[in-house]
Design an enzyme around this catalytic site. Structure first.
Site, short mmCIF file in Angstrom:
data_model
loop_
_atom_site.label_atom_id
_atom_site.label_comp_id
_atom_site.label_asym_id
_atom_site.label_seq_id
_atom_site.Cartn_x
_atom_site.Cartn_y
_atom_site.Cartn_z
N PRO A 11 59.37 20.40 -144.10
CA PRO A 11 58.43 20.69 -145.34
C PRO A 11 57.51 21.75 -145.05
O PRO A 11 56.74 22.25 -146.06
CB PRO A 11 57.70 19.24 -144.93
CG PRO A 11 57.79 19.00 -143.59
CD PRO A 11 59.19 19.34 -143.30
N THR A 95 61.81 32.66 -141.84
CA THR A 95 61.45 34.14 -141.97
C THR A 95 62.70 34.95 -141.95
O THR A 95 62.90 35.90 -142.84
CB THR A 95 60.57 34.46 -140.61
OG1 THR A 95 59.48 33.69 -140.71
CG2 THR A 95 60.14 35.95 -140.80
N SER A 216 82.86 38.77 -135.93
CA SER A 216 83.62 37.60 -136.89
C SER A 216 83.07 36.35 -136.59
O SER A 216 82.79 35.87 -135.50
CB SER A 216 85.34 37.52 -136.39
OG SER A 216 86.07 36.77 -136.94
N ASP A 219 86.88 33.82 -135.10
CA ASP A 219 87.94 34.51 -134.17
C ASP A 219 88.06 33.73 -132.59
O ASP A 219 88.95 34.23 -131.91
CB ASP A 219 87.89 36.23 -134.17
CG ASP A 219 86.63 36.69 -133.51
OD1 ASP A 219 85.90 35.65 -133.17
OD2 ASP A 219 86.76 37.90 -133.34
N GLU A 279 65.24 30.59 -129.65
CA GLU A 279 64.36 29.22 -128.89
C GLU A 279 64.89 29.41 -127.39
O GLU A 279 66.14 29.91 -127.09
CB GLU A 279 64.65 27.90 -129.13
CG GLU A 279 64.47 28.05 -130.75
CD GLU A 279 62.83 27.92 -131.10
OE1 GLU A 279 62.06 27.78 -130.27
OE2 GLU A 279 62.59 28.34 -132.35
#
Length: 335
Positions: A11, A95, A216, A219, A279
């Site tokens: 939210p 972002t 890719s 792949d 992260e």
């Protein structure tokens, strides 16, 4: 029995735009034949991950990750290790939205992103990466450049975007030192200095599409970049080349395809922090494996919308300033 969809949304993403569009988003998935419900993530750790796992274990057919790259990463980690893995849709609202960019999903219009479910040609099986007990969709990285992301305050990133990383990189110049590593990949091995390692699953790294132009999505192989250069000055110069797609032949890097990669610091006192989709994901030593076509996602397979590939004037300005800034730092160092 009617199919079920669960929209897991952040939210607070995208200046809370998702909240105002939620009713319309739910209506779109209902129109596509799904009995649809929503879950708002909370500040509690692994909120999106835990809800994604719960919904998958209860037999939901579709899980919609609505938010930024962090929300998407949590949803992937909630379902990737399960036997029953629901189809996944993405409504970007953060972002960078690297993975939405790679799948050509509209990044500035949540309603348009949701409407991809109404197309006939929409499902696509994609690779994901496994790093220890964690999973990632876009990139795993370790080394000096990636450690900058931990030092840039989230408010600064929101206000200044990619320019924040450049400013922080210049500030950290005196603290840069090389790390000796052993990197094994698909029967090959590199032992020596490494400043940064990238394992990419898409061609979008922090919004830049020229760093791994031949990546890719399905792949079964990472695009691996090992940056051997030792100083941040060299790495910033290399990044400037990468923005123009001129880095692949640079002698300061190794550019290769690999399914299995193992990274081990040669000095036990050296710490290599691993970044998974933006992260912190633990420290090396660590093994990485590309899980070929492991998840089914809703993607824009019919066409490439302008808002998914057109860079904003602000982005182009930051890119230009980055290249010019690198040149200025090099000049200052030579004086």
């Amino acid at each position: 029995m009617r199919k079920r969809a669960r929209v897991i949304y952040n939210p607070t993403s995208g200046r809370e735009a998702l909240r105002s569009d939620l009713v319309d988003i739910l209506s779109i998935y209902e129109q596509a034949g799904y009995e649809t419900s929503a879950f708002a993530t909370t500040p509690a750790p692994n909120s999106a991950k835990n809800e994604a796992r719960r919904a998958a274990e209860e037999g939901f057919d579709l899980i919609v990750a609505a938010g930024g790259d962090g929300t998407l990463n949590e949803v992937v980690n909630g379902i990737a290790g399960l036997k029953h893995r629901p189809t996944m849709a993405i409504i970007p609202a953060g972002t960078t939205n690297d993975y939405a960019r790679a799948l050509r999903i509209p990044r500035d219009d949540p309603i348009a992103a949701a409407k991809l479910i109404l197309r006939k040609n929409k499902k696509f099986k994609i690779d994901i990466g496994q790093a220890g007990d964690n999973y990632f969709m876009n990139i795993a990285a370790g080394g000096t450049l990636t450690e900058l992301t931990y030092d840039v305050p989230s408010q600064m990133k929101s206000l200044f975007g990619y320019a924040a990383y450049f400013a922080k990189g210049a500030e950290l110049l005196p603290r840069v030192k090389p790390v000796d590593v052993d990197i094994k990949y698909d029967g090959q091995e590199y032992r020596g200095h490494a400043s940064t390692l990238f394992l990419a699953l898409t061609n979008s790294v922090g919004g830049f599409e020229q760093i791994v132009p031949d990546a890719s999505l399905d792949d079964g192989k990472f695009t691996m970049i090992i940056v051997k250069k030792n100083s941040l000055i060299d790495m910033l110069s290399l990044m400037a080349k990468a923005l123009q797609g001129k880095h692949i032949g640079d002698p300061g890097i190794i550019y290769a395809k690999a399914t299995d990669v193992e990274v081990t610091p040669l000095n036990k006192d050296d710490r290599i922090m691993i970044n998974l989709d933006g992260e912190y994901g633990g420290d090396a030593p660590m093994k990485f494996h590309d899980l070929k076509q492991h998840l089914e996602v809703i993607a824009n397979l019919d066409e490439i919308p302008d808002d998914a590939i057109t860079e904003s004037p602000d982005f182009k300005r930051v890119e230009k300033d980055f290249v010019e800034g690198v040149g200025k730092i090099n000049q200052d160092q030579e004086m």
